[in-house]
Motif scaffolding. Structure first.
Motif, PDB file in Angstrom:
ATOM      1  N   VAL A 167       5.440  10.257  -0.946  1.00  0.00           N
ATOM      2  CA  VAL A 167       4.102  11.051  -1.304  1.00  0.00           C
ATOM      3  C   VAL A 167       2.959  10.362  -1.908  1.00  0.00           C
ATOM      4  CG1 VAL A 167       3.182  13.051  -2.713  1.00  0.00           C
ATOM      5  CG2 VAL A 167       5.437  13.230  -1.722  1.00  0.00           C
ATOM      6  N   THR A 168       3.355   9.196  -2.501  1.00  0.00           N
ATOM      7  CA  THR A 168       2.418   8.406  -2.954  1.00  0.00           C
ATOM      8  C   THR A 168       1.569   7.759  -1.737  1.00  0.00           C
ATOM      9  OG1 THR A 168       3.953   6.669  -3.092  1.00  0.00           O
ATOM     10  CG2 THR A 168       3.473   7.823  -4.987  1.00  0.00           C
ATOM     11  N   PHE A 169       2.084   7.788  -0.581  1.00  0.00           N
ATOM     12  CA  PHE A 169       1.360   7.278   0.615  1.00  0.00           C
ATOM     13  C   PHE A 169       0.046   7.962   0.780  1.00  0.00           C
ATOM     14  CE2 PHE A 169       0.373   8.479   5.045  1.00  0.00           C
ATOM     15  CZ  PHE A 169      -0.299   7.303   5.511  1.00  0.00           C
ATOM     16  N   THR A 231      -6.841  -0.002  -8.176  1.00  0.00           N
ATOM     17  CA  THR A 231      -5.614  -0.300  -6.969  1.00  0.00           C
ATOM     18  C   THR A 231      -4.412  -0.742  -7.695  1.00  0.00           C
ATOM     19  OG1 THR A 231      -7.749  -1.301  -5.743  1.00  0.00           O
ATOM     20  CG2 THR A 231      -5.705  -1.585  -4.888  1.00  0.00           C
ATOM     21  N   GLY A 232      -4.318  -1.495  -8.793  1.00  0.00           N
ATOM     22  CA  GLY A 232      -3.255  -2.083  -9.320  1.00  0.00           C
ATOM     23  C   GLY A 232      -2.351  -0.768  -9.629  1.00  0.00           C
ATOM     24  N   VAL A 233      -2.960   0.162 -10.340  1.00  0.00           N
ATOM     25  CA  VAL A 233      -2.379   1.561 -10.367  1.00  0.00           C
ATOM     26  C   VAL A 233      -1.740   2.110  -9.352  1.00  0.00           C
ATOM     27  CG1 VAL A 233      -2.588   3.881 -11.596  1.00  0.00           C
ATOM     28  CG2 VAL A 233      -3.795   2.140 -12.610  1.00  0.00           C
ATOM     29  N   LEU A 234      -2.402   2.081  -8.264  1.00  0.00           N
ATOM     30  CA  LEU A 234      -1.752   3.057  -7.089  1.00  0.00           C
ATOM     31  C   LEU A 234      -0.862   2.092  -6.642  1.00  0.00           C
ATOM     32  CD1 LEU A 234      -5.345   3.484  -5.245  1.00  0.00           C
ATOM     33  CD2 LEU A 234      -3.759   5.145  -6.613  1.00  0.00           C
ATOM     34  N   PHE A 235      -0.890   0.650  -6.568  1.00  0.00           N
ATOM     35  CA  PHE A 235       0.061  -0.210  -6.250  1.00  0.00           C
ATOM     36  C   PHE A 235       1.516   0.050  -6.859  1.00  0.00           C
ATOM     37  CE2 PHE A 235       2.692  -4.030  -6.485  1.00  0.00           C
ATOM     38  CZ  PHE A 235       2.674  -4.444  -5.185  1.00  0.00           C
ATOM     39  N   ALA A 236       1.224   0.237  -8.520  1.00  0.00           N
ATOM     40  CA  ALA A 236       2.389   0.380  -9.270  1.00  0.00           C
ATOM     41  C   ALA A 236       2.937   1.716  -8.845  1.00  0.00           C
ATOM     42  CB  ALA A 236       1.928   0.339 -10.752  1.00  0.00           C
ATOM     43  N   LEU A 237       2.312   2.707  -8.651  1.00  0.00           N
ATOM     44  CA  LEU A 237       2.699   4.072  -8.449  1.00  0.00           C
ATOM     45  C   LEU A 237       3.565   3.993  -6.986  1.00  0.00           C
ATOM     46  CD1 LEU A 237       0.014   6.533  -9.434  1.00  0.00           C
ATOM     47  CD2 LEU A 237       2.068   5.952 -10.343  1.00  0.00           C
ATOM     48  N   HIS A 238       3.031   3.307  -5.977  1.00  0.00           N
ATOM     49  CA  HIS A 238       3.800   3.465  -4.696  1.00  0.00           C
ATOM     50  C   HIS A 238       5.075   2.624  -4.626  1.00  0.00           C
ATOM     51  CE1 HIS A 238       4.021   4.327  -0.493  1.00  0.00           C
ATOM     52  NE2 HIS A 238       4.079   2.945  -0.355  1.00  0.00           N
ATOM     53  N   TYR A 239       5.126   1.279  -5.323  1.00  0.00           N
ATOM     54  CA  TYR A 239       6.036   0.487  -4.920  1.00  0.00           C
ATOM     55  C   TYR A 239       6.799   0.358  -6.155  1.00  0.00           C
ATOM     56  CZ  TYR A 239       3.444  -1.051  -0.935  1.00  0.00           C
ATOM     57  OH  TYR A 239       2.834  -1.306   0.316  1.00  0.00           O
ATOM     58  N   GLY A 240       6.614   0.701  -7.264  1.00  0.00           N
ATOM     59  CA  GLY A 240       7.458   0.906  -8.359  1.00  0.00           C
ATOM     60  C   GLY A 240       8.153  -0.077  -9.369  1.00  0.00           C
ATOM     61  N   THR A 241       7.770  -1.132  -8.869  1.00  0.00           N
ATOM     62  CA  THR A 241       7.896  -2.362  -9.701  1.00  0.00           C
ATOM     63  C   THR A 241       6.996  -3.491  -9.664  1.00  0.00           C
ATOM     64  OG1 THR A 241      10.584  -2.209  -9.019  1.00  0.00           O
ATOM     65  CG2 THR A 241       9.680  -4.225 -10.031  1.00  0.00           C
TER      66      THR A 241
END
Length: 328
Positions: A167-169, A231-241
């Motif tokens: 869903v984060t996509f 963008t860092g927030v989006l990256f963290a949410l999508h990839y999780g680590t």
């Protein structure tokens, strides 16, 4: 071989667009600063990384007080994005004021070395704080949006395999395109955007026309850094680590995307980021098939940079850049 490439195309496009959107927004920070100062701000990747850690820290704090369970995920996301963007925006302004402004009249090599130094400084500072608080510099981001969606691509054509995405996509793409469109409108339709374009064209003439060049440059760093932090927030949410070193390789690739599109060109940075993300995911999925298992998915970076080299050989200014005659 061709059949395998077609089969994996839906999944490649989904993964490539997600990664490419991240590259595109980070590339905007590089291209904005370069367009005005002709400075490659190599600390921008670490500002992106700082945004990922700030956003994760906020999410962990909100989870601890029960906010995430009590409020809609969209509200939480907007709050985290706003706080993180403002924090990283001021961080970028601070770096410009302390590290770059005193060296503005110096050679570009000195400023470049300073930018690299700031990059390492931010890496180690974030690692020190994270290990002090967490005992480990690798951090898992709380899940704000959960669930996966299946795309029945095979129903459209038997040539395609089905694809899945988190869903984060959707979240990453929606927020990324909103940020990119918002920046495009700001630069081309507002008074401050006009001032930024004037300073980029000729800072001395702009200052003679009552434009405060220092304020414009500070605003440029604020906006570019705010975008990087979001963008860092989006990256963290999508990839999780996340870890303190994610900004180095992603920042390097985002800079590559900016060069690919034509550094200094906002639309070029957007297109270059999306193109690089899709190329990278295409190589990860199909490189072993194309090369007969000689090269695996781990060589995807080589494939992407080879494409960049070929583009720059035939169009050195990038896909959307314009050739500039150097004044002597």
């Amino acid at each position: 071989m061709f059949a395998h490439i077609i089969q994996t195309l839906p999944q490649v496009l989904i993964d490539g667009l997600t990664l490419g959107a991240v590259y595109a927004i980070i590339a905007l920070g590089y291209t904005m600063v370069y367009g005005i100062l002709e400075l490659i701000n190599f600390a921008h990747g670490e500002i992106f990384m700082s945004g990922a850690f700030i956003g994760t820290a906020i999410l962990i704090g909100l989870t601890g007080v029960g906010w995430i369970a009590a409020f809609p995920a969209v509200v939480t996301l907007i709050l985290v994005l706003l706080i993180t963007s403002v924090a990283t925006g001021f961080l970028g302004m601070g770096i410009e004021r302390v590290a770059y402004r005193p060296l503005r009249k110096s050679s570009k090599l000195i400023t470049l070395i300073t930018a690299i130094g700031m990059s390492f400084l931010l890496q180690d500072f974030v690692r020190f704080i994270t290990e002090l608080k967490n005992g480990n510099y690798i951090v898992n981001t709380p899940a704000l949006f959960s669930g996966k969606v299946s795309v029945s691509a095979s129903s459209l054509s038997s040539l395609f395999d089905d694809a899945t995405f988190k869903v984060t996509f959707i979240v990453v793409l929606l927020v990324a395109f909103c940020l990119m469109i918002g920046l495009e409108i700001f630069v081309n339709r507002t008074k401050w955007g006009m001032a930024m374009r004037a300073v980029a064209q000729d800072p001395d003439t702009a200052s003679l026309m009552s434009i405060n060049v220092n304020k414009v440059i500070s605003l440029t760093f604020f906006i570019g850094s705010a975008l990087g932090g979001a963008t860092g927030v989006l990256f963290a949410l999508h990839y999780g680590t996340i870890d303190p070193y994610i900004g180095f390789i992603l920042g390097l690739k985002a800079f590559t995307a900016a060069v690919l599109g034509g550094i200094g060109n906002i639309r070029g940075a957007m297109f270059g980021g999306l193109m690089l993300g899709i190329l990278e995911m295409f190589a990860a999925a199909n490189l072993s098939t194309i090369t007969g298992n000689v090269l695996g998915a781990e060589y995807k970076d080589v494939f992407a940079f080879a494409i960049l080299i070929l583009v720059l050989i035939f169009k050195p200014e990038g896909l959307f850049g314009k050739a500039v005659t150097e004044k002597v």
